[in-house]
Design a protein around this motif. Sequence first.
Motif, PDB file in Angstrom:
ATOM      1  N   PHE A  52      19.630 -19.221  -1.652  1.00  0.00           N
ATOM      2  CA  PHE A  52      18.998 -19.693  -2.916  1.00  0.00           C
ATOM      3  C   PHE A  52      17.638 -18.549  -3.004  1.00  0.00           C
ATOM      4  O   PHE A  52      17.191 -17.890  -3.974  1.00  0.00           O
ATOM      5  CB  PHE A  52      18.571 -21.063  -3.207  1.00  0.00           C
ATOM      6  N   THR A  53      17.130 -18.507  -1.757  1.00  0.00           N
ATOM      7  CA  THR A  53      15.940 -17.485  -1.692  1.00  0.00           C
ATOM      8  C   THR A  53      16.163 -16.190  -1.902  1.00  0.00           C
ATOM      9  O   THR A  53      15.694 -15.646  -2.526  1.00  0.00           O
ATOM     10  CB  THR A  53      15.308 -17.794  -0.081  1.00  0.00           C
ATOM     11  N   GLU A  54      17.465 -15.764  -1.389  1.00  0.00           N
ATOM     12  CA  GLU A  54      17.938 -14.550  -1.707  1.00  0.00           C
ATOM     13  C   GLU A  54      18.431 -14.330  -3.202  1.00  0.00           C
ATOM     14  O   GLU A  54      18.067 -13.113  -3.638  1.00  0.00           O
ATOM     15  CB  GLU A  54      18.882 -13.938  -0.744  1.00  0.00           C
ATOM     16  N   LEU A  55      18.800 -15.341  -3.655  1.00  0.00           N
ATOM     17  CA  LEU A  55      19.319 -15.153  -5.208  1.00  0.00           C
ATOM     18  C   LEU A  55      17.929 -14.941  -5.912  1.00  0.00           C
ATOM     19  O   LEU A  55      17.979 -14.071  -6.850  1.00  0.00           O
ATOM     20  CB  LEU A  55      19.774 -16.407  -5.538  1.00  0.00           C
ATOM     21  N   GLN A  56      16.682 -15.775  -5.578  1.00  0.00           N
ATOM     22  CA  GLN A  56      15.617 -15.412  -6.502  1.00  0.00           C
ATOM     23  C   GLN A  56      15.061 -14.299  -6.368  1.00  0.00           C
ATOM     24  O   GLN A  56      14.787 -13.479  -7.461  1.00  0.00           O
ATOM     25  CB  GLN A  56      14.365 -16.238  -5.764  1.00  0.00           C
ATOM     26  N   HIS A  92       1.282 -14.239 -10.720  1.00  0.00           N
ATOM     27  CA  HIS A  92       1.594 -13.949  -9.194  1.00  0.00           C
ATOM     28  C   HIS A  92       2.866 -14.066  -8.539  1.00  0.00           C
ATOM     29  O   HIS A  92       3.494 -14.667  -9.080  1.00  0.00           O
ATOM     30  CB  HIS A  92       0.476 -14.953  -8.267  1.00  0.00           C
ATOM     31  N   LYS A  93       3.179 -13.156  -7.848  1.00  0.00           N
ATOM     32  CA  LYS A  93       4.491 -13.013  -7.308  1.00  0.00           C
ATOM     33  C   LYS A  93       4.394 -12.042  -5.974  1.00  0.00           C
ATOM     34  O   LYS A  93       3.793 -11.165  -6.118  1.00  0.00           O
ATOM     35  CB  LYS A  93       5.557 -12.553  -8.351  1.00  0.00           C
ATOM     36  N   THR A  94       5.163 -12.181  -4.959  1.00  0.00           N
ATOM     37  CA  THR A  94       5.191 -11.340  -4.001  1.00  0.00           C
ATOM     38  C   THR A  94       5.800  -9.963  -4.469  1.00  0.00           C
ATOM     39  O   THR A  94       6.530 -10.007  -5.393  1.00  0.00           O
ATOM     40  CB  THR A  94       6.209 -11.864  -2.644  1.00  0.00           C
ATOM     41  N   LYS A  95       5.551  -8.986  -3.762  1.00  0.00           N
ATOM     42  CA  LYS A  95       5.967  -7.603  -4.304  1.00  0.00           C
ATOM     43  C   LYS A  95       7.356  -7.403  -4.225  1.00  0.00           C
ATOM     44  O   LYS A  95       8.281  -7.009  -4.645  1.00  0.00           O
ATOM     45  CB  LYS A  95       5.226  -6.585  -3.890  1.00  0.00           C
ATOM     46  N   HIS A  96       7.892  -8.035  -2.980  1.00  0.00           N
ATOM     47  CA  HIS A  96       9.420  -7.754  -2.252  1.00  0.00           C
ATOM     48  C   HIS A  96       9.880  -9.113  -2.095  1.00  0.00           C
ATOM     49  O   HIS A  96       9.050 -10.233  -1.501  1.00  0.00           O
ATOM     50  CB  HIS A  96       9.505  -6.832  -1.171  1.00  0.00           C
ATOM     51  N   PRO A  97      11.110  -9.584  -2.151  1.00  0.00           N
ATOM     52  CA  PRO A  97      11.758 -10.637  -1.883  1.00  0.00           C
ATOM     53  C   PRO A  97      11.549 -11.016  -0.280  1.00  0.00           C
ATOM     54  O   PRO A  97      11.397 -10.151   0.534  1.00  0.00           O
ATOM     55  CB  PRO A  97      13.201 -10.453  -2.098  1.00  0.00           C
ATOM     56  N   ILE A  98      11.702 -12.220   0.184  1.00  0.00           N
ATOM     57  CA  ILE A  98      11.462 -12.643   1.428  1.00  0.00           C
ATOM     58  C   ILE A  98      12.851 -12.471   2.196  1.00  0.00           C
ATOM     59  O   ILE A  98      12.630 -11.997   3.451  1.00  0.00           O
ATOM     60  CB  ILE A  98      11.280 -14.206   1.528  1.00  0.00           C
ATOM     61  N   LEU A  99      13.944 -12.569   1.413  1.00  0.00           N
ATOM     62  CA  LEU A  99      15.210 -12.111   2.002  1.00  0.00           C
ATOM     63  C   LEU A  99      16.074 -11.232   1.222  1.00  0.00           C
ATOM     64  O   LEU A  99      15.633 -11.373   0.009  1.00  0.00           O
ATOM     65  CB  LEU A  99      15.978 -13.515   2.457  1.00  0.00           C
ATOM     66  N   GLY A 100      16.928 -10.505   2.020  1.00  0.00           N
ATOM     67  CA  GLY A 100      17.756  -9.619   1.108  1.00  0.00           C
ATOM     68  C   GLY A 100      17.090  -8.268   0.761  1.00  0.00           C
ATOM     69  O   GLY A 100      15.874  -7.986   1.192  1.00  0.00           O
TER      70      GLY A 100
END
Length: 205
Positions: A52-56, A92-100
Amino acid sequence: MRIGIDFDNTIACYDGVFHAAALERGLIPADLGRDKNSVRDHLNGSGRKDDFTELQGYVYGARMDLVSPYPGFAEFVAASRKAGHDLFIVSHKTKHPILGPQHDMHAAARGFLTDRALMGPGEAQIAPERVFFELTKEEKVARAKALACEVFIDDLPEILGMSGFPVGMHKVLFDPENQFADKAAQYDRRASWAEIAADFARARV
């Protein structure tokens, strides 16, 4: 009037998007509920929280083409600009995904706004230099204060309740799913952009 606006789930509507993206990647059964929470709960409940984290990251970085603005937002921008208001997007959002894959999610959000003619030099658009994607909630609030926002529109009461916003700022809670009826005494709660547009079309500078 200087109006700050959140992006995710305030401008960008993800209804059905996580379901479509998860199906595309073979992560869920087709008969699962179409809302984001159903997808999240299914993956988390089956021990696939990382999926799910990667899906986001996939949705926010690579599949913003599946996303639509909430109905009435473009009309709100046009009416507010005509009324003489200054509009800012502050999210606000991170610039790059945590996973993937390391998609640039800030660039993807700006691309979404440009592709839908919401951001640009036109009289009915928001200028690119007035669009800010911060890395943390605290930086988001600090940006709203630095911009001297007189109004802020957000879908999360916990954001509107944070300290650091300009003193006396008018807080509007965007609540199209009627999740926060208990917050009506704290914030001006609105269910649609048509309602918000009507409010600010009358409030000329």
